[in-house]
Design a protein around this motif. Structure first.
Motif, PDB file in Angstrom:
ATOM      1  N   THR A 196     -19.157 -71.920 -35.372  1.00  0.00           N
ATOM      2  CA  THR A 196     -19.789 -71.020 -34.396  1.00  0.00           C
ATOM      3  C   THR A 196     -18.987 -69.759 -34.114  1.00  0.00           C
ATOM      4  N   GLY A 197     -17.747 -69.690 -34.594  1.00  0.00           N
ATOM      5  CA  GLY A 197     -16.892 -68.570 -34.243  1.00  0.00           C
ATOM      6  C   GLY A 197     -16.214 -68.811 -32.903  1.00  0.00           C
ATOM      7  N   CYS A 198     -15.300 -67.933 -32.533  1.00  0.00           N
ATOM      8  CA  CYS A 198     -14.557 -68.111 -31.284  1.00  0.00           C
ATOM      9  C   CYS A 198     -14.143 -66.765 -30.714  1.00  0.00           C
ATOM     10  N   VAL A 244      -4.965 -62.864 -34.489  1.00  0.00           N
ATOM     11  CA  VAL A 244      -6.198 -63.005 -35.270  1.00  0.00           C
ATOM     12  C   VAL A 244      -5.900 -63.674 -36.608  1.00  0.00           C
ATOM     13  N   ASN A 245      -4.784 -63.311 -37.217  1.00  0.00           N
ATOM     14  CA  ASN A 245      -4.390 -63.939 -38.485  1.00  0.00           C
ATOM     15  C   ASN A 245      -4.183 -65.440 -38.323  1.00  0.00           C
ATOM     16  N   GLU A 246      -3.545 -65.833 -37.226  1.00  0.00           N
ATOM     17  CA  GLU A 246      -3.266 -67.249 -36.989  1.00  0.00           C
ATOM     18  C   GLU A 246      -4.556 -68.051 -36.803  1.00  0.00           C
ATOM     19  N   ILE A 247      -5.495 -67.484 -36.078  1.00  0.00           N
ATOM     20  CA  ILE A 247      -6.758 -68.187 -35.829  1.00  0.00           C
ATOM     21  C   ILE A 247      -7.663 -68.125 -37.057  1.00  0.00           C
ATOM     22  N   GLY A 248      -7.549 -67.038 -37.795  1.00  0.00           N
ATOM     23  CA  GLY A 248      -8.400 -66.829 -38.964  1.00  0.00           C
ATOM     24  C   GLY A 248      -9.439 -65.766 -38.670  1.00  0.00           C
ATOM     25  N   GLU A 249      -9.351 -64.632 -39.370  1.00  0.00           N
ATOM     26  CA  GLU A 249     -10.272 -63.524 -39.092  1.00  0.00           C
ATOM     27  C   GLU A 249     -11.726 -63.948 -39.228  1.00  0.00           C
ATOM     28  N   GLU A 250     -12.002 -64.825 -40.190  1.00  0.00           N
ATOM     29  CA  GLU A 250     -13.378 -65.267 -40.412  1.00  0.00           C
ATOM     30  C   GLU A 250     -13.928 -66.083 -39.244  1.00  0.00           C
ATOM     31  N   ASN A 251     -13.025 -66.557 -38.363  1.00  0.00           N
ATOM     32  CA  ASN A 251     -13.451 -67.383 -37.228  1.00  0.00           C
ATOM     33  C   ASN A 251     -13.600 -66.590 -35.930  1.00  0.00           C
ATOM     34  N   VAL A 252     -13.012 -65.398 -35.878  1.00  0.00           N
ATOM     35  CA  VAL A 252     -12.955 -64.643 -34.622  1.00  0.00           C
ATOM     36  C   VAL A 252     -14.164 -63.718 -34.494  1.00  0.00           C
ATOM     37  N   VAL A 253     -14.885 -63.857 -33.390  1.00  0.00           N
ATOM     38  CA  VAL A 253     -16.039 -63.009 -33.100  1.00  0.00           C
ATOM     39  C   VAL A 253     -15.619 -61.811 -32.262  1.00  0.00           C
ATOM     40  N   GLN A 254     -14.797 -62.065 -31.243  1.00  0.00           N
ATOM     41  CA  GLN A 254     -14.361 -60.979 -30.378  1.00  0.00           C
ATOM     42  C   GLN A 254     -12.989 -61.265 -29.790  1.00  0.00           C
ATOM     43  N   LEU A 277      -7.605 -49.867 -32.497  1.00  0.00           N
ATOM     44  CA  LEU A 277      -6.931 -50.013 -33.791  1.00  0.00           C
ATOM     45  C   LEU A 277      -7.322 -51.332 -34.458  1.00  0.00           C
ATOM     46  N   LEU A 278      -7.460 -52.372 -33.645  1.00  0.00           N
ATOM     47  CA  LEU A 278      -7.831 -53.687 -34.181  1.00  0.00           C
ATOM     48  C   LEU A 278      -9.247 -53.656 -34.751  1.00  0.00           C
ATOM     49  N   GLU A 279     -10.174 -52.998 -34.048  1.00  0.00           N
ATOM     50  CA  GLU A 279     -11.556 -52.916 -34.520  1.00  0.00           C
ATOM     51  C   GLU A 279     -11.657 -52.098 -35.804  1.00  0.00           C
ATOM     52  N   GLU A 280     -10.786 -51.101 -35.940  1.00  0.00           N
ATOM     53  CA  GLU A 280     -10.780 -50.301 -37.163  1.00  0.00           C
ATOM     54  C   GLU A 280     -10.326 -51.121 -38.365  1.00  0.00           C
ATOM     55  N   LYS A 281      -9.370 -52.008 -38.131  1.00  0.00           N
ATOM     56  CA  LYS A 281      -8.864 -52.839 -39.231  1.00  0.00           C
ATOM     57  C   LYS A 281      -9.756 -54.050 -39.471  1.00  0.00           C
ATOM     58  N   ARG A 282     -10.190 -54.683 -38.402  1.00  0.00           N
ATOM     59  CA  ARG A 282     -11.010 -55.901 -38.500  1.00  0.00           C
ATOM     60  C   ARG A 282     -12.451 -55.525 -38.142  1.00  0.00           C
ATOM     61  N   THR A 283     -13.185 -55.076 -39.102  1.00  0.00           N
ATOM     62  CA  THR A 283     -14.509 -54.511 -38.831  1.00  0.00           C
ATOM     63  C   THR A 283     -15.556 -55.548 -38.432  1.00  0.00           C
ATOM     64  N   LYS A 284     -15.276 -56.826 -38.628  1.00  0.00           N
ATOM     65  CA  LYS A 284     -16.267 -57.859 -38.312  1.00  0.00           C
ATOM     66  C   LYS A 284     -16.125 -58.416 -36.892  1.00  0.00           C
ATOM     67  N   LEU A 285     -15.121 -57.965 -36.171  1.00  0.00           N
ATOM     68  CA  LEU A 285     -14.972 -58.425 -34.785  1.00  0.00           C
ATOM     69  C   LEU A 285     -15.036 -57.228 -33.848  1.00  0.00           C
ATOM     70  N   PHE A 286     -15.231 -57.498 -32.591  1.00  0.00           N
ATOM     71  CA  PHE A 286     -15.263 -56.409 -31.620  1.00  0.00           C
ATOM     72  C   PHE A 286     -14.450 -56.788 -30.386  1.00  0.00           C
ATOM     73  N   TRP A 287     -14.093 -55.764 -29.632  1.00  0.00           N
ATOM     74  CA  TRP A 287     -13.270 -55.938 -28.437  1.00  0.00           C
ATOM     75  C   TRP A 287     -14.126 -55.829 -27.188  1.00  0.00           C
ATOM     76  N   SER A 288     -13.805 -56.632 -26.179  1.00  0.00           N
ATOM     77  CA  SER A 288     -14.490 -56.564 -24.890  1.00  0.00           C
ATOM     78  C   SER A 288     -13.445 -56.566 -23.787  1.00  0.00           C
TER      79      SER A 288
END
Length: 294
Positions: free
Chosen positions: A196-198, A250-260, A275-286
């Motif tokens: 489900t992501g996290c 994010v690396n520790e949790i796994g980028e493919e698992n992180v939603v935000q 900066l994080l959103e620019e590098k990790r385009t599949k997640l977003f910040w809130s």
């Protein structure tokens, strides 16, 4: 004929002694040392428990049997109610017959002395426990901890002669085992993250020494788990350093698992999150809702 309690359950004492003579005085013989005692099951229990309370200690009883009877005696209600099993018995025809009034008074005093003795035996043990708490400045609410109670239960069930853990066992052996145990318990959550992501959540606070600390937690439908705590005193106002820290998480949790990723809305965190959103385009910040309230 063996006596039974009012509840109808067989008293375990009968498995460790033999009734020699069927009379009002209840003549019993220990199955271990062979000594005879009169006066009831309570005396035999104290004999097997080696309490030295109004009766000699059994010299040949097994340690586990002794511990069992100690627990039975300490588990009795600490009041003046007389144990019927000590004074009331069944005759051959099954009719109940009691002893004399002197027997009731004598046994009642003997039992009360046993309770007082057990309380006196408890006092030095509790004192030693309290000294550990006082001597190491441990929080008083430690005694309310389920882990503390479980520890004491385990020590009590082990019995006499428990060797305390060594420095190496506490620092290395069992610490590693506990880390492995915690990691194993997190597998349920990690599987959920893949499905489900996290969400990675940061929670900053300041300790009594004015150190800025940040706790990182991971939330998913299975629940929220603690990931790590980092001293951010030197990077709390540096967007680049905060970005590197968030990126590592994010690396520790796994980028493919992180939603935000959720942080507070301080300017340094806002810059780091961009900066994080620019590098990790599949997640977003809130931003954290608590920090957005006015």
């Amino acid at each position: 004929m063996k006596s039974k309690k009012k509840s109808g359950k067989q008293d375990p004492t009968w498995d460790h002694c033999t009734r020699v003579k069927d009379d009002n005085r209840m003549h019993l013989r220990s199955n271990y040392c062979g000594k005879d005692y009169w006066g009831g099951v309570i005396r035999m229990k104290n004999h097997l428990a080696e309490t030295h309370n109004n009766v000699g200690a059994c010299s040949q009883v097994f340690e586990d049997v002794m511990n069992m009877f100690l627990q039975l005696l300490s588990g009795k209600k600490q009041d003046n109610i007389i144990d019927v099993d000590c004074f009331e018995e069944k005759n051959i025809k099954g009719k109940s017959k009691g002893g004399t009034m002197d027997a009731y008074v004598t046994k009642g005093r003997a039992k009360q002395q046993s309770l007082n003795q057990m309380m006196k035996q408890r006092e030095p043990v509790i004192r030693d426990i309290c000294r550990v708490i006082y001597g190491h400045a441990l929080a008083f609410n430690l005694v309310k901890s389920s882990l503390f109670k479980k520890m004491l239960k385990s020590v009590g069930e082990y019995g006499v002669g428990l060797k305390p853990p060594s420095y190496h066992e506490v620092r290395v052996s069992f610490l590693k085992k506990e880390v492995d145990n915690v990691n194993a318990s997190l597998e349920v959550y990690r599987k959920e993250w893949k499905k489900t992501g996290c969400t990675i959540m940061s929670d900053g606070w300041t300790d009594g020494k004015s150190h800025s600390l940040t706790n990182f937690l991971v939330n998913s439908p299975s629940g929220t788990v603690f990931s790590k705590s980092i001293d951010t005193s030197d990077v709390i106002k540096n967007s680049m350093k905060l970005f590197e820290m968030l990126d590592d998480i994010v690396n520790e949790i796994g980028e493919e698992n992180v939603v935000q990723v959720v942080t507070d809305s301080a300017s340094a965190y806002v810059g780091a999150s961009r900066l994080l959103e620019e590098k990790r385009t599949k997640l977003f910040w809130s931003p954290c809702a608590a920090h957005c309230l006015t």
